[in-house]
Design a protein around this motif. Structure first.
Motif, short mmCIF file in Angstrom:
data_model
loop_
_atom_site.label_atom_id
_atom_site.label_comp_id
_atom_site.label_asym_id
_atom_site.label_seq_id
_atom_site.Cartn_x
_atom_site.Cartn_y
_atom_site.Cartn_z
N LEU A 1 0.82 -1.21 0.00
CA LEU A 1 0.00 0.00 0.00
C LEU A 1 0.86 1.26 0.00
N PHE A 2 1.88 1.28 0.89
CA PHE A 2 2.64 2.51 1.06
C PHE A 2 3.63 2.74 -0.08
N ARG A 3 3.82 1.74 -0.95
CA ARG A 3 4.70 1.91 -2.09
C ARG A 3 3.98 2.70 -3.19
N GLU A 4 2.64 2.60 -3.19
CA GLU A 4 1.85 3.21 -4.26
C GLU A 4 1.49 4.65 -3.92
N PRO A 5 1.86 5.62 -4.79
CA PRO A 5 1.43 7.00 -4.54
C PRO A 5 -0.10 7.11 -4.43
#
Lengths: 237, 237
Positions: free
Chosen positions: B91-95
């Protein structure tokens, strides 16, 4: 994580001076932008209450557009649009290539235009809230308009406007972070620079958030005090 | 007026509209649910619930949205290993998800204050009457407090929704190509800031107009009982 806290210190290898002076730029940018916004807002509000239909419609369109369009888009318009115009003017005088606008001035103008749209509504609401009898009484005394504005309208208008202006100021302070996209080294941009060169983004953005909070809460207190002062002659209900 | 240019950029800009709507819709919906939860939790008047919520609200209302997005997207990226262990790195990898998270938390903070204020403004007599009828707390909440409070909150919440639609433009800074991101791309390719501003701005203004109208109609329908009976009914326009 804890050893990297030294990065926020003063002196060699510390970013404290850089961040604090960037916070000062943020503060100055916000104050300048807010003041430009007050002038534009006051003009737009007086156009709205002037009774002149074309002026009123123009002011209405202005505040509808700039309150409805994302602030980032307005900033791009002024930066790129302004630079294009300047480049074109430069060409007439023989300047070569792209002429960029100074970031601080562009930022101030952009914030001023955005905030002016908001402040226009605040000023208009405050003007409407003034008791009509006050204005009639001033006229009955034969006060010229300038004197009436200074002695009767302005003090009462400020009383109603200060809470709204306080909100407007907080919006301006947060909007000023967007000016980082046109390259002005204010708090947000400085945090990005620090984060990039030390690879400690969490630390730097937390520091930036803390500084924004500090500015917001201190200036918030100033507005509270101004509000009390403006209300000193009135009974609280 | 270069109509060919307008005809060329309008479809390009509209291609970003689904993303703008997705970002705004998801964060407004999730944020609304969270805001209501926080506002209800504060009705319990437990210090250990109130203080963390107050801290959260102060943090997200006192700092720029851009800082929040950067703190989540770049800042939390620093804790990649921990996030991977928790299985949240995806989740946190995706802007996209970072932008949604930041927008959601931001609107939660503002929304919870709006709803809390609206619930406080429910006349005490209404609640006393419900108690006199022997209604339980839950039933009072469901039948009395919430209907009155939500109707009361509607205009302010409408403003918050518009602010969120405008706020989605910041997602373009973390590479998401929604309307403002596409607009910025076209401006830097063609240097025609004014035309692009007019088209992109119009998209946002139309969107905001539809939202304002829809909410205005909803408010009109919800306050039917506050207007004179038939014969005096006024239309919402």
């Amino acid at each position: 994580m804890l050893d990297s806290l030294g990065l926020l210190g003063f002196g060699d290898g510390g970013w404290a001076e850089a961040l604090l002076s960037a916070a000062l730029v943020t503060l100055l940018l916000s104050i300048a932008g807010f003041m430009v916004g007050s002038v534009i807002g006051a003009l737009a509000a007086s156009a709205r209450v002037s009774g002149s239909r074309p002026l009123g419609l123009l002011a209405d369109a202005y505040s509808t557009v700039f309150r409805g369009v994302p602030d980032l888009l307005t900033i791009y318009l002024l930066y790129f649009g302004g630079s294009m115009a300047l480049t074109a003017v430069g060409h007439w005088f023989g300047a070569e290539g792209f002429v960029g606008l100074p970031a601080f001035a562009t930022g101030t103008t952009a914030i001023g235009i955005i905030s002016g749209a908001y402040q226009a509504e605040v000023f208009r609401g405050a003007y409407i809230a003034i008791d009509r009898g006050q204005i009639e009484a001033a006229r009955a005394y034969g006060m010229p308009p300038a004197l009436m504005l200074r002695r009767v309208i302005a003090p009462q208008l400020m009383r109603h406007a200060i809470p709204g202006l306080g909100n407007g100021w907080q919006l301006v302070l947060k909007d000023s972070a967007l000016i980082s996209v046109i390259g002005l080294v204010e708090l947000m941009r400085q945090a990005q620079i620090g984060a990039g060169s030390t690879r400690e983004p969490f630390l730097f953005y937390t520091a930036a958030a803390a500084l924004y909070l500090a500015i917001a809460s201190t200036t918030g207190l100033l507005f509270k005090r101004a509000e009390r002062r403006a209300l000193r002659g009135f009974r609280r209900v | 007026m270069d109509f060919a240019f307008f005809a060329e950029i309008v479809p390009k800009l509209l291609a970003g509209l689904p993303l703008t709507l997705e970002l705004a819709g998801t964060s407004i919906l999730l944020g609304g649910i969270l805001a209501l939860t926080l506002a209800l939790a504060q009705r319990l008047r437990q210090p250990w619930i109130d203080w963390p919520i107050r801290g959260f609200v102060a943090l997200f209302r006192g700092t720029p949205l851009l800082v929040q997005i950067f703190l989540i997207y770049y800042g939390l990226g620093q804790f990649r290993l921990t996030l991977q262990e928790l299985g949240l790195w995806g989740l946190f990898r995706e802007p996209y998800w970072c932008a949604i998270l930041a927008l959601t938390l931001n609107t939660t903070a503002y929304g919870s204050e709006i709803l809390r204020g609206a619930m406080q403004s429910v006349p005490i007599g209404q609640i006393e009457a419900a108690q006199a009828f022997g209604m339980t707390r839950l039933m009072t909440l469901r039948r009395i407090v919430l209907p009155i409070a939500l109707r009361q909150a509607l205009p302010s919440y409408g403003n918050e929704i518009i602010l969120m639609v405008k706020g989605t433009s910041l997602a373009s800074i973390v590479t998401l190509m929604e309307v403002t991101g596409i607009a910025q791309g076209i401006i830097s390719q063609t240097y025609r800031a004014v035309e692009v501003f007019v088209c992109a701005g119009a998209i946002y203004l139309i969107l905001n107009f539809i939202i304002t109208r829809t909410l205005g109609r909803l408010e009109h329908n919800l306050s039917r009982h506050l207007r004179p009976a038939s014969g005096f009914a006024t239309s919402p326009t």
